[in-house]
Write a protein that holds these residues in place. Structure first.
Motif, PDB file in Angstrom:
ATOM      1  N   SER A 119      -1.094 -45.235 -26.484  1.00 33.95           N
ATOM      2  CA  SER A 119      -2.460 -44.814 -26.628  1.00 33.95           C
ATOM      3  C   SER A 119      -3.692 -45.086 -25.247  1.00 33.95           C
ATOM      4  O   SER A 119      -3.280 -46.036 -24.779  1.00 33.95           O
ATOM      5  CB  SER A 119      -2.898 -46.522 -27.915  1.00 33.95           C
ATOM      6  N   LEU A 120      -3.814 -43.788 -25.231  1.00 26.05           N
ATOM      7  CA  LEU A 120      -5.080 -44.047 -24.360  1.00 26.05           C
ATOM      8  C   LEU A 120      -6.202 -44.210 -24.174  1.00 26.05           C
ATOM      9  O   LEU A 120      -6.222 -44.878 -23.280  1.00 26.05           O
ATOM     10  CB  LEU A 120      -5.387 -42.563 -23.497  1.00 26.05           C
ATOM     11  N   ALA A 121      -6.549 -44.507 -25.235  1.00 28.53           N
ATOM     12  CA  ALA A 121      -7.583 -45.476 -25.219  1.00 28.53           C
ATOM     13  C   ALA A 121      -7.168 -46.840 -24.874  1.00 28.53           C
ATOM     14  O   ALA A 121      -8.238 -47.699 -24.360  1.00 28.53           O
ATOM     15  CB  ALA A 121      -8.681 -45.996 -26.917  1.00 28.53           C
ATOM     16  N   VAL A 173     -12.956 -36.915 -26.246  1.00 36.13           N
ATOM     17  CA  VAL A 173     -13.495 -39.621 -26.901  1.00 36.13           C
ATOM     18  C   VAL A 173     -12.115 -39.773 -27.405  1.00 36.13           C
ATOM     19  O   VAL A 173     -11.624 -38.944 -28.402  1.00 36.13           O
ATOM     20  CB  VAL A 173     -14.564 -39.139 -27.326  1.00 36.13           C
ATOM     21  N   LEU A 174     -11.824 -40.742 -27.020  1.00 35.81           N
ATOM     22  CA  LEU A 174     -10.979 -41.522 -27.563  1.00 35.81           C
ATOM     23  C   LEU A 174     -11.323 -42.780 -28.715  1.00 35.81           C
ATOM     24  O   LEU A 174     -10.948 -43.050 -29.073  1.00 35.81           O
ATOM     25  CB  LEU A 174     -10.466 -42.339 -25.803  1.00 35.81           C
ATOM     26  N   GLU A 175     -12.542 -43.529 -28.143  1.00 36.90           N
ATOM     27  CA  GLU A 175     -12.864 -44.331 -28.952  1.00 36.90           C
ATOM     28  C   GLU A 175     -14.656 -44.149 -28.484  1.00 36.90           C
ATOM     29  O   GLU A 175     -15.148 -44.118 -28.062  1.00 36.90           O
ATOM     30  CB  GLU A 175     -12.569 -46.428 -28.358  1.00 36.90           C
ATOM     31  N   PRO A 223     -14.582 -40.037 -31.838  1.00 35.75           N
ATOM     32  CA  PRO A 223     -13.140 -39.847 -31.040  1.00 35.75           C
ATOM     33  C   PRO A 223     -12.509 -38.358 -32.227  1.00 35.75           C
ATOM     34  O   PRO A 223     -12.868 -37.874 -33.399  1.00 35.75           O
ATOM     35  CB  PRO A 223     -12.545 -41.060 -31.973  1.00 35.75           C
ATOM     36  N   ASN A 224     -11.159 -38.351 -30.939  1.00 37.83           N
ATOM     37  CA  ASN A 224     -10.444 -36.828 -30.682  1.00 37.83           C
ATOM     38  C   ASN A 224     -11.451 -35.840 -31.394  1.00 37.83           C
ATOM     39  O   ASN A 224     -10.902 -34.746 -31.234  1.00 37.83           O
ATOM     40  CB  ASN A 224      -9.833 -37.052 -32.394  1.00 37.83           C
ATOM     41  N   GLU A 225     -12.948 -35.716 -30.973  1.00 42.90           N
ATOM     42  CA  GLU A 225     -13.455 -34.820 -30.664  1.00 42.90           C
ATOM     43  C   GLU A 225     -13.389 -34.161 -28.416  1.00 42.90           C
ATOM     44  O   GLU A 225     -13.311 -35.121 -28.609  1.00 42.90           O
ATOM     45  CB  GLU A 225     -15.316 -34.563 -31.335  1.00 42.90           C
ATOM     46  N   ASN A 259     -20.514 -48.461 -27.154  1.00 38.81           N
ATOM     47  CA  ASN A 259     -19.310 -48.523 -25.638  1.00 38.81           C
ATOM     48  C   ASN A 259     -18.292 -46.744 -26.134  1.00 38.81           C
ATOM     49  O   ASN A 259     -18.383 -47.241 -27.350  1.00 38.81           O
ATOM     50  CB  ASN A 259     -18.341 -49.866 -26.291  1.00 38.81           C
ATOM     51  N   PHE A 260     -18.205 -46.628 -25.326  1.00 38.37           N
ATOM     52  CA  PHE A 260     -17.290 -45.511 -25.298  1.00 38.37           C
ATOM     53  C   PHE A 260     -15.677 -44.741 -24.846  1.00 38.37           C
ATOM     54  O   PHE A 260     -16.352 -45.432 -23.203  1.00 38.37           O
ATOM     55  CB  PHE A 260     -17.591 -45.005 -26.204  1.00 38.37           C
ATOM     56  N   LYS A 261     -14.949 -43.787 -24.856  1.00 35.35           N
ATOM     57  CA  LYS A 261     -14.041 -44.240 -23.638  1.00 35.35           C
ATOM     58  C   LYS A 261     -13.349 -42.414 -24.452  1.00 35.35           C
ATOM     59  O   LYS A 261     -13.733 -42.599 -25.240  1.00 35.35           O
ATOM     60  CB  LYS A 261     -11.976 -45.095 -24.231  1.00 35.35           C
ATOM     61  N   MET A 262     -13.148 -42.269 -22.664  1.00 30.89           N
ATOM     62  CA  MET A 262     -13.288 -40.859 -23.482  1.00 30.89           C
ATOM     63  C   MET A 262     -11.913 -40.905 -21.743  1.00 30.89           C
ATOM     64  O   MET A 262     -12.030 -41.042 -20.961  1.00 30.89           O
ATOM     65  CB  MET A 262     -13.889 -40.369 -22.909  1.00 30.89           C
ATOM     66  N   MET A 263     -11.047 -39.420 -22.480  1.00 28.36           N
ATOM     67  CA  MET A 263     -10.440 -38.529 -21.255  1.00 28.36           C
ATOM     68  C   MET A 263     -10.716 -36.930 -20.632  1.00 28.36           C
ATOM     69  O   MET A 263     -11.141 -36.916 -21.808  1.00 28.36           O
ATOM     70  CB  MET A 263      -8.798 -38.532 -21.827  1.00 28.36           C
TER      71      MET A 263
END
Length: 116
Positions: free
Chosen positions: A16-18, A65-67, A83-85, A102-106
């Motif tokens: 999981s990348l997140a 965006v991952l989370e 997420p997933n956008e 809070n958020f995570k992205m690639m």
């Protein structure tokens, strides 16, 4: 030894990348997976309220965006991504990132290459 082009992440394993980057209080955490003259791939974890201020890039930047939810401003236009956008931020256009939660992205940036 074989060349490794993508680093800091397990190869030949489903992940999981997140889960590869942790949110830390009051910080923007980044983990570089690849960096060269053609491409940059980085994971980010933003604590709520943290941001990357307005800047631009020589290359096209693609965020996924991952989370959580992130607010991206590109050339004065705001986008909320869940997420997933994914959003493409074109080269040389000013952009910024803000964590309304809070958020995570690639982030993948593809840089121009000389065609000589």
């Amino acid at each position: 030894m074989q060349n490794v082009f993508i680093k800091n992440i397990k190869h030949e394993e489903v992940i999981s990348l997140a889960d590869q980057v942790d949110i830390m209080s009051g910080q923007v955490v980044s983990k570089t997976l690849a960096q060269n003259s053609a491409v940059s791939i980085t994971l980010f974890a933003f604590d709520k309220g943290e941001e990357i201020s307005t800047h631009d890039s020589a290359g096209d930047a693609m965020v996924t965006v991952l989370e959580g939810t992130g607010r991206f401003t590109v050339d004065g236009v705001e986008y909320l991504l869940k997420p997933n956008e994914t959003l493409i931020m074109p080269a040389k256009k000013p952009h910024a990132v803000y964590a309304q939660e809070n958020f995570k992205m690639m982030l993948v940036v593809v840089f121009p290459q000389n065609k000589e």
